[in-house]
Design an enzyme around this catalytic site. Structure first.
Site, PDB file in Angstrom:
ATOM      1  N   SER A 272       0.830  -1.205   0.000  1.00 51.86           N
ATOM      2  CA  SER A 272       0.000   0.000   0.000  1.00 51.86           C
ATOM      3  C   SER A 272       0.867   1.260   0.000  1.00 51.86           C
ATOM      4  O   SER A 272       1.715   1.432  -0.873  1.00 51.86           O
ATOM      5  CB  SER A 272      -0.956  -0.057   1.197  1.00 51.86           C
TER       6      SER A 272
ATOM      7  N   HIS B  97      -7.367  -5.575  -0.452  1.00 51.07           N
ATOM      8  CA  HIS B  97      -6.218  -4.738  -0.114  1.00 51.07           C
ATOM      9  C   HIS B  97      -5.393  -5.302   1.043  1.00 51.07           C
ATOM     10  O   HIS B  97      -4.180  -5.086   1.105  1.00 51.07           O
ATOM     11  CB  HIS B  97      -6.714  -3.331   0.254  1.00 51.07           C
TER      12      HIS B  97
END
Length: 396
Positions: A164, A369
């Protein structure tokens, strides 16, 4: 007269204590261990280093020693810490790499629970401590960390793996300090974040609300965002660790809607371990910078407003990051069910980076994610593809 937030927090914790839901004895063991405890439990007692940045921050860096000649640096994502790479124990990425013999290093960005130190500023009393964003992590933190690792190991370069925002900071590094591109033999970007033009709800709604959120944060004087000692941070760690209720409210109600639903990979009992470690804290300014990227639809430095921008940047607009300068080899790992890193946004990044050496759309269609770091069976649908890159750039 309204009661203060601290009073509501006190009442809430008293109630929870009364029903016996937050005893540490009820938590999984790994929920109570820090990075040193986790790494030691799984066979790799770490060495701890203090990293001193040019602007005075003191960061904590851990090393899981191995025989590999090219060190591997793991950079955590937004609001996270080095803990994230260890939470799945023997199948976590850090332990998996260490078990193979790699020399593994775990970074902690400024402002999280392990890097709340500064030469002169006190994070508990000096708001100036919190005047940083991911820009500073890329411009100051990474160079200091990389230099220490290369000095300690005598290696010419290192392999980087970022999750991320842990890969966003490498784009900042390569753009703003291009001399560091040659010090990274490959950067593996898990859930790449640089553009947020095409996120869907609810994150797109949060981005659209940036002006309101910014005004509220500034009005309330919030600097330390979701840190362990903040009211909201304590509340999250406490309430979300309650069996059943915590998973229903926090995982199903917040985490999955934002990150993407993949319930089988984040089971309820393990979620109690996760929520004991996450969030680990950052600055509210960092949160606002990320929202700016989506709101302004530009991957650029922090927007202070035209007047202050003129003083800082000599321009009314903040400078755009020059991705054409990011010449380090980069492997992009994307997922169709990622609530923060959409395929369309990853494709924009892919076109702008000059040296993408590998691209993977994860074959697990519901990979989200957070599966990259917390997924129950991540060793099946991610590690084999990472090994393709590692075998090419970091063979043992």
């Amino acid at each position: 007269m309204w009661a203060s937030p601290s009073l509501w927090l006190t009442v809430t914790i008293i109630i929870i204590h009364q029903i016996g839901c937050i005893s540490s004895e009820d938590l999984p063991e790994d929920a109570t261990l820090d990075s040193i405890g986790l790494a030691t439990k799984y066979g790799h007692p770490p060495t701890q280093y203090d990293v001193f940045t040019e602007d005075g921050y003191i960061l904590t860096l851990y090393r899981l020693r191995g025989k590999g000649s090219i060190p591997i640096l793991l950079a955590h994502g937004y609001l996270d810490s080095s803990d994230t790479w260890l939470l799945r124990g023997n199948t976590s990425l850090a332990i998996t790499l260490a078990n193979r013999g790699h020399d593994v290093w775990l970074a902690n960005a400024r402002g999280n629970r392990y890097s709340r130190r500064h030469k002169y500023l006190n994070p508990d009393t000096d708001p100036a401590f919190w005047k940083f964003t991911f820009h500073d992590m890329g411009y100051y933190d990474l160079p200091a960390i990389i230099d220490l690792i290369l000095n300690e190991t005598s290696a010419k370069n290192l392999t980087a793996i970022g999750h991320s925002v842990g890969n966003t900071i490498f784009y900042v590094l390569g753009s703003e300090r291009p001399e560091y591109n040659s010090k990274i033999n490959v950067m593996i970007a898990l859930a790449p974040i640089a553009f947020m033009h095409n996120t869907g709800p609810p994150f797109s709604i949060i981005i659209a609300s940036y002006p309101i959120i910014s005004a509220l944060i500034n009005q309330l004087g919030i600097y330390d965002f979701l840190g362990d000692n903040t009211t909201i941070g304590i509340t999250v760690h406490t309430l979300c660790s309650i069996p059943i209720i915590g998973y229903t409210v926090c995982a199903n109600g917040v985490v999955f809607p934002l990150a993407g639903f993949d319930i089988t990979e984040l089971e309820p009992n393990f979620f109690r371990t996760v929520i004991s470690h996450f969030p680990a804290g950052t600055s509210s300014m960092n949160a606002l910078h990320l929202l700016q990227v989506g709101y302004r639809k530009t991957f650029a430095q922090y927007d202070h407003g035209s007047e202050t921008n003129q003083k800082i940047y000599n321009s009314s607009e903040p400078p755009v990051y020059r991705l054409d300068r990011v010449t380090m080899p980069i492997a992009l790992f994307a997922a169709a069910n990622d609530g923060f890193s959409s395929l369309a946004d990853v494709e924009i990044l892919r076109r702008k980076l000059p040296n993408v050496v590998y691209y993977l759309l994860n074959p697990r269609l519901v990979c989200n994610h957070i599966d990259y770091v917390w997924g129950r069976t991540v060793s099946n649908y991610l590690y084999p593809y990472m090994n393709i890159v590692l075998n090419r750039y970091n063979p043992l």
